[in-house]
Design a protein around this motif. Structure first.
Motif, PDB file in Angstrom:
ATOM      1  N   UNK A 173     157.152  51.966  30.141  1.00 32.79           N
ATOM      2  CA  UNK A 173     155.806  52.091  29.557  1.00 32.79           C
ATOM      3  C   UNK A 173     154.910  50.888  29.821  1.00 32.79           C
ATOM      4  N   UNK A 174     155.497  49.715  29.941  1.00 32.21           N
ATOM      5  CA  UNK A 174     154.703  48.512  30.206  1.00 32.21           C
ATOM      6  C   UNK A 174     154.669  48.154  31.686  1.00 32.21           C
ATOM      7  N   UNK A 175     155.127  49.078  32.528  1.00 29.20           N
ATOM      8  CA  UNK A 175     155.249  48.791  33.949  1.00 29.20           C
ATOM      9  C   UNK A 175     154.005  49.118  34.754  1.00 29.20           C
ATOM     10  N   UNK A 176     154.226  49.666  35.961  1.00 29.31           N
ATOM     11  CA  UNK A 176     153.116  49.920  36.891  1.00 29.31           C
ATOM     12  C   UNK A 176     152.179  51.000  36.358  1.00 29.31           C
ATOM     13  N   UNK A 177     150.870  50.862  36.632  1.00 25.45           N
ATOM     14  CA  UNK A 177     149.953  51.940  36.215  1.00 25.45           C
ATOM     15  C   UNK A 177     150.115  53.170  37.087  1.00 25.45           C
TER      16      UNK A 177
END
Length: 321
Positions: A311-315
């Motif tokens: 969830x906090x990774x690549x867009x």
């Protein structure tokens, strides 16, 4: 350009080397001249490279040899060689319900599915087909030079997600020569070995994020750094925006003035700068031989990073279409 007997003749894209005898590649002056020509032209064509030993020695004029990251393609003759075609034939596909071919490969960069994309490759054709089977090379530095300034500015900050696709059935993104493909039936080709898709192989190579622009660390040329058939989407765009941009960039890179198409003779060898050039295989008839060997040059620059799906990774694409 000439260095003694060594001559590099410019082609419409790339250059052809002549005047090189076996053993000349050990001469430091020859090695220096060949490497300079490679940086200048992006890829070079050699004729009459008639042994594995000469192939390996010539490849080493352009860098250290690497072992290809996909063990399935490695040659038993030497760990630094991979097999192209040959006795163990690839599956036969029917393209757009018109052409039945093997060894058809869309536009791509070698190893553009791992963070460290290899520096280059030298392909030597041992047994060319009687017809077809051409390899094409596209110069993405020349293509970049002709882009509009606003597109150049956009590429400076753009990244994309890339995923390995093995089967022509799945390789229908821009950069393919076909709209659709299917496996040939046994009635169409009784010797068809079946699908080459292998989920275990794909699982070894998770998606990677790459920059859309490369400033070549040796020549300082700016290159459009996409391998079209592997592109999923550009980060921060909707899927439709991303697809539109991918089609635009691919169409631009593959304009005839940036592309060289090579019809193979036995013992021809092509070496391409993999950071600068794309290449593609046109495919050949299932009943005609086509076998080659290819070296891989070790990469010196980490171009990508593994995709972070947390969830906090690549867009992902910002908006649903």
């Amino acid at each position: 350009m000439s260095d003694g007997k060594l001559v590099i003749k410019p082609l419409p894209v790339g250059g052809e080397v002549s005047g090189l005898a076996p053993g000349d590649e050990a001469d430091p002056a020859v090695r220096e001249a060949l490497y300079a020509a490679w940086l200048e032209y992006g890829f070079l064509l050699f004729r009459n490279v008639d042994s594995i030993e000469q192939h390996l020695a010539l490849s080493q004029c352009f860098g250290e040899l690497a072992i290809h990251p996909m063990p399935e393609v490695r040659s038993k003759l030497n760990p630094h060689l991979i097999n192209i075609g040959g006795v163990q034939r690839n599956a036969t596909y029917v393209f757009d319900e018109k052409e039945m071919l093997v060894n058809r490969i869309p536009w791509h960069r070698d190893t553009a599915y791992v963070p460290d994309i290899c520096r280059g490759s030298m392909l030597r054709m041992v047994e060319p087909p009687l017809r077809e089977g051409e390899t094409m090379v596209a110069d993405t530095a020349m293509a970049y030079d002709d882009l509009p300034n606003d597109v150049k500015d956009m590429l400076e900050r753009l990244e994309y997600k890339a995923t390995l696709r093995l089967s022509p059935i799945n390789q229908t993104r821009p950069g393919a020569f076909w709209k659709k493909a299917r496996l040939a039936t046994l009635e169409e080709d009784p010797d068809n070995p079946g699908s080459e898709d292998n989920p275990a192989v794909l699982a070894r190579y998770p998606s990677v994020i790459y920059p859309a622009l490369l400033i070549h660390p040796e020549s300082n040329r700016k290159c459009i750094f996409i391998s079209p058939t592997y592109v999923d989407y550009f980060l921060g765009m909707t899927q439709s925006e991303s697809d539109e941009l991918l089609a635009y960039l691919t169409d631009h890179m593959l304009k005839p003035r940036y592309v060289y198409k090579h019809r193979w003779l036995a013992n021809d060898a092509l070496i391409w700068d993999n950071w600068r050039c794309l290449h593609a295989g046109m495919g050949n008839r299932p009943n005609e031989p086509r076998s080659g060997l290819r070296t891989t040059l070790a990469g010196l620059l980490r171009m990508g990073r593994y995709f972070d799906a947390s969830p906090a990774g690549e867009p992902a694409p910002m908006l649903a279409d």
